[in-house]
Motif scaffolding. Structure first.
Motif, PDB file in Angstrom:
ATOM      1  N   UNK A   1      38.867 -26.659 -39.163  1.00 58.52           N
ATOM      2  CA  UNK A   1      38.319 -26.131 -40.408  1.00 58.52           C
ATOM      3  C   UNK A   1      39.370 -25.440 -41.250  1.00 58.52           C
ATOM      4  N   UNK A   2      40.247 -24.679 -40.590  1.00 57.34           N
ATOM      5  CA  UNK A   2      41.142 -23.837 -41.369  1.00 57.34           C
ATOM      6  C   UNK A   2      42.594 -24.298 -41.348  1.00 57.34           C
ATOM      7  N   UNK A   3      42.891 -25.350 -40.581  1.00 59.16           N
ATOM      8  CA  UNK A   3      44.276 -25.812 -40.540  1.00 59.16           C
ATOM      9  C   UNK A   3      44.350 -27.260 -40.973  1.00 59.16           C
ATOM     10  N   UNK A   4      45.582 -27.709 -41.189  1.00 58.41           N
ATOM     11  CA  UNK A   4      45.798 -29.121 -41.496  1.00 58.41           C
ATOM     12  C   UNK A   4      45.379 -29.950 -40.290  1.00 58.41           C
ATOM     13  N   UNK A   5      44.787 -31.123 -40.527  1.00 57.67           N
ATOM     14  CA  UNK A   5      44.475 -31.967 -39.375  1.00 57.67           C
ATOM     15  C   UNK A   5      45.740 -32.504 -38.718  1.00 57.67           C
ATOM     16  N   UNK A   6      45.722 -32.587 -37.400  1.00 60.79           N
ATOM     17  CA  UNK A   6      46.923 -33.062 -36.723  1.00 60.79           C
ATOM     18  C   UNK A   6      46.844 -34.563 -36.511  1.00 60.79           C
ATOM     19  N   UNK A   7      46.697 -35.261 -37.618  1.00 59.56           N
ATOM     20  CA  UNK A   7      46.610 -36.712 -37.575  1.00 59.56           C
ATOM     21  C   UNK A   7      47.286 -37.268 -38.808  1.00 59.56           C
ATOM     22  N   UNK A   8      48.037 -38.351 -38.623  1.00 58.43           N
ATOM     23  CA  UNK A   8      48.733 -38.952 -39.754  1.00 58.43           C
ATOM     24  C   UNK A   8      47.723 -39.476 -40.768  1.00 58.43           C
ATOM     25  N   UNK A   9      48.056 -39.404 -42.060  1.00 57.59           N
ATOM     26  CA  UNK A   9      47.088 -39.786 -43.102  1.00 57.59           C
ATOM     27  C   UNK A   9      46.570 -41.207 -42.975  1.00 57.59           C
ATOM     28  N   UNK A  10      47.440 -42.154 -42.565  1.00 58.28           N
ATOM     29  CA  UNK A  10      46.951 -43.526 -42.509  1.00 58.28           C
ATOM     30  C   UNK A  10      45.899 -43.736 -41.431  1.00 58.28           C
ATOM     31  N   UNK A  11      45.827 -42.811 -40.488  1.00 57.54           N
ATOM     32  CA  UNK A  11      44.774 -42.847 -39.470  1.00 57.54           C
ATOM     33  C   UNK A  11      43.621 -41.948 -39.886  1.00 57.54           C
ATOM     34  N   UNK A  12      43.942 -40.876 -40.610  1.00 58.99           N
ATOM     35  CA  UNK A  12      42.945 -39.879 -40.953  1.00 58.99           C
ATOM     36  C   UNK A  12      41.886 -40.430 -41.900  1.00 58.99           C
ATOM     37  N   UNK A  13      42.328 -41.217 -42.895  1.00 59.04           N
ATOM     38  CA  UNK A  13      41.384 -41.689 -43.899  1.00 59.04           C
ATOM     39  C   UNK A  13      40.274 -42.552 -43.311  1.00 59.04           C
ATOM     40  N   UNK A  14      40.600 -43.587 -42.527  1.00 57.05           N
ATOM     41  CA  UNK A  14      39.504 -44.350 -41.935  1.00 57.05           C
ATOM     42  C   UNK A  14      38.619 -43.501 -41.035  1.00 57.05           C
ATOM     43  N   UNK A  15      39.189 -42.487 -40.402  1.00 51.15           N
ATOM     44  CA  UNK A  15      38.364 -41.622 -39.561  1.00 51.15           C
ATOM     45  C   UNK A  15      37.371 -40.838 -40.405  1.00 51.15           C
ATOM     46  N   UNK A  16      37.836 -40.264 -41.512  1.00 50.73           N
ATOM     47  CA  UNK A  16      36.940 -39.498 -42.372  1.00 50.73           C
ATOM     48  C   UNK A  16      35.856 -40.392 -42.953  1.00 50.73           C
ATOM     49  N   UNK A  17      36.247 -41.603 -43.330  1.00 48.36           N
ATOM     50  CA  UNK A  17      35.262 -42.543 -43.869  1.00 48.36           C
ATOM     51  C   UNK A  17      34.226 -42.888 -42.804  1.00 48.36           C
ATOM     52  N   UNK A  18      34.666 -43.099 -41.589  1.00 46.98           N
ATOM     53  CA  UNK A  18      33.725 -43.412 -40.503  1.00 46.98           C
ATOM     54  C   UNK A  18      32.776 -42.256 -40.264  1.00 46.98           C
TER      55      UNK A  18
END
Lengths: 249, 181, 120
Positions: free
Chosen positions: A192-209
């Motif tokens: 919630x309060x920190x940057x996610x520890x995941x590379x953006x190219x993986x993060x976006x599909x995860x958020x969309x899912x």
């Protein structure tokens, strides 16, 4: 505070009509997001530096795990409304959420187990995170079983609400299990309060899912709720009208 | 809110609070039994009991892995930044077993303070990144410290100064070059 | 696509046998969550339709019986019979239904009762 909306929400008929208008759009959006999130994650992302291709299970595992918990929290809120305000629709929501939440919880556990084998080296371990998620599944099954066991609608409503509330203490335990105890399951990637520890190219599909699964839950909940409303309000004129018209949607 | 509803709400909240307290007490009481986990530092210093089944884990110290040519036996050292302990394991190592990565094992500590593991699992952290990003971090780290034999080499996610004995979950996020030790 | 060929997409460097069954199971759960409510809806709507039809025929036969046996108030009764403004379900009670349409209504009352629809 304007309570009109809250009281309107208590009207099953109002909910039935409103949800009927929103349903097709939500369904289309959910399908689009689900397809894009999962296909993107499965086929269009690079593998993880450490886990390789097995990490692709994350696009199913994380959304369903989040939802299994969120749905239970929603059930608990519905339980409070049922007990305090005796709102029929709240009990209907509690009843309809349970099988959806249970199926997502099961999926989270199964996808986690399959993911664990090539990464950790085991299908299962009795650490705090996995154990508390398993308890969540048992709670879901308990609420469903309790509902079926009690014939009287009002008694069933009260009992299921109480059981749900007793079990809600499990939710913060699940959330903080990886911090409070030494667990094999790693800590949170999305914080919630920190940057996610995941590379953006993986993060976006995860958020969309994740968004896709939340929408999907909303759609199937509305589907179940509408039927439940028809069932419980079957003696009213407006239900007879709908049923006579062939109940198109 | 009318008084009847207020009373019901109060009862509901009391119920949840009551369950919460009960569970908290139960977990607190069981803490000793659940958390038979010892860090390398604790095992090395004698805090961990000998001959009793315990769990332990740490990061595999690079350069210490020795495999027995005739059997599946393997020995290596694990560290948590504060202490080191020798581990012995006979069996197939998990896929993710690697120098510089974490492991968790269940087993017994023998008289020589060597942790003989019956079960060994690989533990990974919460960081996810493509291989190219990992390589870039390695390069940046390598060129900064100029010392490739550094203990922390190959582990961008484990910032040694933040490592805690109780968990292998450092709080830092990824993609930040490590300070050289 | 990240993978160069379809074969490598399936194989996933050895992890395919974990990833693909997982997604298969995921698809099953998603399908269950769609199919189950749709089937429940069909079932409940059919149930209610039968119940409505059942009580409509009951009210028709009821008014017919009345008009046959009470010739004096024949016209009076008839004006009360049409199903349009009569709320078929509103004043039902189980014993009346049982008298009227026999086994068909029996089935629906068994399911309707106080035990609201099952979770599928």
């Amino acid at each position: 505070m304007n309570w009109t909306f809250f009281h309107k929400l208590g009207s099953p008929k109002w909910f039935y009509e409103i949800s009927g208008k929103w349903l097709p759009w939500l369904a289309i959006l959910a399908a689009l997001l689900m397809a894009s999130g999962l296909i993107w994650g499965l086929m269009f992302t690079p593998p993880d530096y450490l886990q390789g291709n097995s990490y692709r299970i994350i696009f199913l595992h994380v959304p369903t795990a989040f939802l299994a918990q969120a749905i239970y929290v929603m059930m608990a809120c519905a339980g409070v409304v049922t007990l305090v305000w005796k709102m029929k629709l709240a009990d209907m929501a509690l009843k309809c959420c349970a099988p959806i939440g249970a199926s997502f919880c099961l999926l989270a556990l199964v996808t986690g187990a399959i993911w664990g084998k090539p990464t950790w080296g085991t299908w299962w371990v009795w650490d705090a995170r996995l154990t508390s998620m398993l308890i969540l599944l048992f709670l879901y099954m308990g609420v469903i079983a309790l509902r079926g066991a009690i014939r009287n609608t009002n008694t069933a409503a009260k009992a299921c609400a109480i059981l749900t509330l007793v079990g809600v203490i499990n939710i913060p335990i699940i959330k903080f299990s990886v911090q409070w105890w030494n667990t094999l399951h790693q800590g949170a990637t999305l914080k919630l309060t920190e940057k996610p520890s995941m590379a953006p190219e993986m993060l976006w599909p995860l958020l969309i899912s994740i968004a896709a699964f939340y929408l999907f839950f909303t759609v199937v909940l509305i589907l179940r709720l509408r039927t439940e409303i028809l069932d419980r309000e079957r003696r009213t004129k407006w239900v007879h009208k709908i049923v006579a018209a062939g109940a198109g949607n | 809110m009318n008084p009847v509803r207020k009373q019901r709400l109060l009862l509901v909240l009391l119920l949840v609070a009551g369950v919460g307290i009960a569970v908290a007490l139960a977990l607190f009481a069981l803490k000793e039994n659940i958390n038979h986990y010892f860090s390398p530092a604790q095992m090395a210093s004698g805090e961990a009991p000998i001959g009793q089944k315990i769990r332990g884990g740490g990061i595999v110290v690079p350069g210490t892995v020795k495999r027995d040519p005739d059997s599946l036996k393997v020995t290596f050292r694990i560290s948590d930044g504060d202490g080191e302990v020798e581990v012995e394991y006979t069996g197939i190592l998990p896929d993710l077993f690697k120098e510089g990565q974490g492991i968790v094992g269940t087993g017994k500590l023998d008289e020589n303070r060597r942790f003989v593991a019956e079960e060994l699992l690989a533990k990974h952290d919460e960081n996810y990144m493509p291989p190219e990003v990992q390589k870039a971090i390695d390069k940046a780290h390598g060129s900064k410290s100029g010392d490739k034999s550094d203990k922390t080499y190959g582990t961008p996610s484990y910032q040694q100064e933040n490592a805690q004995p109780e968990s292998l979950q450092p709080k830092g996020s990824e993609s930040q070059p490590l300070e050289s030790q | 696509m990240y993978f160069e060929s379809f074969a490598s997409l399936i194989h996933m460097d050895g992890h395919g046998m974990y990833v693909w069954p997982t997604y298969g199971i995921g698809l099953l759960i998603i399908a269950y969550n769609i199919i189950s409510p749709l089937r429940a809806r069909k079932r409940i709507v059919a149930q209610i339709q039968r119940q409505v039809r059942g009580s409509q025929s009951r009210s028709k036969s009821f008014s017919q019986n009345n008009s046959l046996s009470q010739k004096k108030s024949f016209s009076h009764k008839k004006s009360h019979s049409p199903a349009a403004d009569h709320q078929p379900g509103a004043t039902d009670d189980l014993s009346e239904k049982k008298k009227a349409a026999g086994p068909r209504v029996k089935v629906s009352t068994k399911n309707q009762g106080v035990r609201e629809g099952e979770v599928e």
